[in-house]
Write a protein that holds these residues in place. Structure first.
Motif, PDB file in Angstrom:
ATOM      1  N   THR A 114     -17.689 -35.291 -36.541  1.00  0.00           N
ATOM      2  CA  THR A 114     -16.973 -34.091 -36.980  1.00  0.00           C
ATOM      3  C   THR A 114     -15.473 -34.359 -36.955  1.00  0.00           C
ATOM      4  N   THR A 115     -14.690 -33.347 -37.189  1.00  0.00           N
ATOM      5  CA  THR A 115     -13.235 -33.486 -37.150  1.00  0.00           C
ATOM      6  C   THR A 115     -12.657 -33.084 -35.795  1.00  0.00           C
ATOM      7  N   GLU A 116     -13.494 -32.976 -34.773  1.00  0.00           N
ATOM      8  CA  GLU A 116     -13.034 -32.554 -33.451  1.00  0.00           C
ATOM      9  C   GLU A 116     -13.022 -33.715 -32.463  1.00  0.00           C
ATOM     10  N   GLU A 117     -12.011 -33.698 -31.599  1.00  0.00           N
ATOM     11  CA  GLU A 117     -11.917 -34.637 -30.484  1.00  0.00           C
ATOM     12  C   GLU A 117     -11.706 -33.836 -29.211  1.00  0.00           C
ATOM     13  N   LEU A 118     -12.286 -34.302 -28.123  1.00  0.00           N
ATOM     14  CA  LEU A 118     -12.096 -33.677 -26.823  1.00  0.00           C
ATOM     15  C   LEU A 118     -11.525 -34.703 -25.854  1.00  0.00           C
ATOM     16  N   LEU A 119     -10.467 -34.303 -25.159  1.00  0.00           N
ATOM     17  CA  LEU A 119      -9.913 -35.108 -24.087  1.00  0.00           C
ATOM     18  C   LEU A 119     -10.001 -34.285 -22.814  1.00  0.00           C
ATOM     19  N   GLU A 120     -10.647 -34.834 -21.800  1.00  0.00           N
ATOM     20  CA  GLU A 120     -10.844 -34.114 -20.544  1.00  0.00           C
ATOM     21  C   GLU A 120      -9.706 -34.399 -19.571  1.00  0.00           C
ATOM     22  N   TYR A 121      -9.196 -33.328 -18.961  1.00  0.00           N
ATOM     23  CA  TYR A 121      -8.172 -33.489 -17.938  1.00  0.00           C
ATOM     24  C   TYR A 121      -8.794 -34.156 -16.718  1.00  0.00           C
ATOM     25  N   THR A 122      -8.172 -35.266 -16.262  1.00  0.00           N
ATOM     26  CA  THR A 122      -8.586 -35.894 -15.013  1.00  0.00           C
ATOM     27  C   THR A 122      -7.643 -35.500 -13.890  1.00  0.00           C
ATOM     28  N   ASP A 123      -6.429 -35.119 -14.247  1.00  0.00           N
ATOM     29  CA  ASP A 123      -5.471 -34.445 -13.374  1.00  0.00           C
ATOM     30  C   ASP A 123      -4.479 -33.742 -14.287  1.00  0.00           C
ATOM     31  N   SER A 124      -3.419 -33.192 -13.737  1.00  0.00           N
ATOM     32  CA  SER A 124      -2.522 -32.371 -14.555  1.00  0.00           C
ATOM     33  C   SER A 124      -1.736 -33.171 -15.591  1.00  0.00           C
ATOM     34  N   ASN A 125      -1.665 -34.482 -15.455  1.00  0.00           N
ATOM     35  CA  ASN A 125      -0.876 -35.313 -16.360  1.00  0.00           C
ATOM     36  C   ASN A 125      -1.722 -36.325 -17.134  1.00  0.00           C
ATOM     37  N   SER A 126      -2.999 -36.451 -16.823  1.00  0.00           N
ATOM     38  CA  SER A 126      -3.850 -37.499 -17.397  1.00  0.00           C
ATOM     39  C   SER A 126      -5.117 -36.913 -18.005  1.00  0.00           C
ATOM     40  N   LEU A 127      -5.542 -37.529 -19.107  1.00  0.00           N
ATOM     41  CA  LEU A 127      -6.758 -37.114 -19.797  1.00  0.00           C
ATOM     42  C   LEU A 127      -7.573 -38.341 -20.171  1.00  0.00           C
ATOM     43  N   GLU A 128      -8.863 -38.117 -20.405  1.00  0.00           N
ATOM     44  CA  GLU A 128      -9.761 -39.205 -20.791  1.00  0.00           C
ATOM     45  C   GLU A 128     -10.629 -38.741 -21.953  1.00  0.00           C
ATOM     46  N   SER A 129     -10.804 -39.627 -22.916  1.00  0.00           N
ATOM     47  CA  SER A 129     -11.653 -39.337 -24.066  1.00  0.00           C
ATOM     48  C   SER A 129     -13.118 -39.454 -23.678  1.00  0.00           C
ATOM     49  N   ASN A 130     -13.966 -38.687 -24.344  1.00  0.00           N
ATOM     50  CA  ASN A 130     -15.410 -38.813 -24.125  1.00  0.00           C
ATOM     51  C   ASN A 130     -16.029 -39.794 -25.118  1.00  0.00           C
ATOM     52  N   TRP A 131     -15.213 -40.556 -25.802  1.00  0.00           N
ATOM     53  CA  TRP A 131     -15.671 -41.505 -26.815  1.00  0.00           C
ATOM     54  C   TRP A 131     -16.555 -42.594 -26.217  1.00  0.00           C
ATOM     55  N   GLU A 132     -16.391 -42.877 -24.929  1.00  0.00           N
ATOM     56  CA  GLU A 132     -17.202 -43.917 -24.295  1.00  0.00           C
ATOM     57  C   GLU A 132     -18.685 -43.570 -24.294  1.00  0.00           C
ATOM     58  N   ASP A 133     -19.013 -42.300 -24.470  1.00  0.00           N
ATOM     59  CA  ASP A 133     -20.416 -41.896 -24.493  1.00  0.00           C
ATOM     60  C   ASP A 133     -21.189 -42.557 -25.630  1.00  0.00           C
ATOM     61  N   CYS A 134     -20.509 -42.870 -26.722  1.00  0.00           N
ATOM     62  CA  CYS A 134     -21.220 -43.456 -27.861  1.00  0.00           C
ATOM     63  C   CYS A 134     -20.683 -44.819 -28.267  1.00  0.00           C
ATOM     64  N   ARG A 135     -19.421 -45.107 -28.013  1.00  0.00           N
ATOM     65  CA  ARG A 135     -18.809 -46.355 -28.480  1.00  0.00           C
ATOM     66  C   ARG A 135     -18.649 -47.396 -27.377  1.00  0.00           C
ATOM     67  N   GLY A 136     -18.809 -46.965 -26.130  1.00  0.00           N
ATOM     68  CA  GLY A 136     -18.676 -47.918 -25.044  1.00  0.00           C
ATOM     69  C   GLY A 136     -17.248 -48.138 -24.569  1.00  0.00           C
ATOM     70  N   SER A 137     -16.273 -47.540 -25.209  1.00  0.00           N
ATOM     71  CA  SER A 137     -14.880 -47.687 -24.790  1.00  0.00           C
ATOM     72  C   SER A 137     -14.379 -46.382 -24.179  1.00  0.00           C
ATOM     73  N   SER A 138     -13.677 -46.516 -23.077  1.00  0.00           N
ATOM     74  CA  SER A 138     -13.010 -45.366 -22.472  1.00  0.00           C
ATOM     75  C   SER A 138     -11.546 -45.416 -22.860  1.00  0.00           C
ATOM     76  N   LEU A 139     -11.003 -44.276 -23.251  1.00  0.00           N
ATOM     77  CA  LEU A 139      -9.607 -44.174 -23.644  1.00  0.00           C
ATOM     78  C   LEU A 139      -8.913 -43.239 -22.669  1.00  0.00           C
ATOM     79  N   TYR A 140      -7.799 -43.688 -22.104  1.00  0.00           N
ATOM     80  CA  TYR A 140      -7.069 -42.941 -21.091  1.00  0.00           C
ATOM     81  C   TYR A 140      -5.676 -42.601 -21.605  1.00  0.00           C
TER      82      TYR A 140
END
Length: 145
Positions: A114-140
């Motif tokens: 889809t045209t949506e991306e989600l980045l999860e807050y890991t703390d107030s200044n840092s986020l992580e992509s959920n892309w690793e769920d399907c592509r194997g790469s984690s993006l920080y």
């Protein structure tokens, strides 16, 4: 700290969109841009973590007024851009930045197509992509200070 800054910016932007343009402080806040930088990526294999110029590409989001963003990716000398709207959302008890691109683009990192991306807050200044769920790469990502 940065999370509070985002809420402050969003609040000022909303107030600015409802008032006339004579208020200098609101006009200045409307010109602010927050930058969210890709700082690290890692795969599922041992020693696959890369950061800085060692990453396969450079990437950042510019969070602008009226809840708009531009995502910019620089890969092998080419600069790609996509734009859209963003929002802060809660999914279960986790906080995310949700980016909805105006159209399909190859730099959209998700598992759904889809045209949506989600980045999860890991703390107030840092986020992580959920892309690793399907592509194997984690993006920080981190907000630029």
């Amino acid at each position: 700290m940065m999370f509070r800054s985002i809420y402050l910016l969003i609040g000022l932007l909303i107030l600015g969109s409802c008032s006339d343009n004579s208020d200098t402080a609101i006009q200045e806040s409307e010109n602010q841009t927050l930058r969210l930088n890709l700082v690290k990526m890692s795969g599922k294999t041992l020693n696959s973590e890369k950061s800085g110029s060692d990453m396969a590409w450079q990437e950042y989001y510019e969070l602008k007024n009226e809840m708009r963003f531009t995502k910019i990716q620089i890969r092998e000398g080419d600069t790609l851009q996509s734009q859209g709207n963003f929002d802060i959302v809660m999914i279960e008890s986790d906080k995310y930045l949700k980016f909805t691109h105006d159209s399909e683009h190859e730099i959209i990192a998700n598992c759904t197509g889809t045209t949506e991306e989600l980045l999860e807050y890991t703390d107030s200044n840092s986020l992580e992509s959920n892309w690793e769920d399907c592509r194997g790469s984690s993006l920080y990502y981190q907000f630029e200070n």
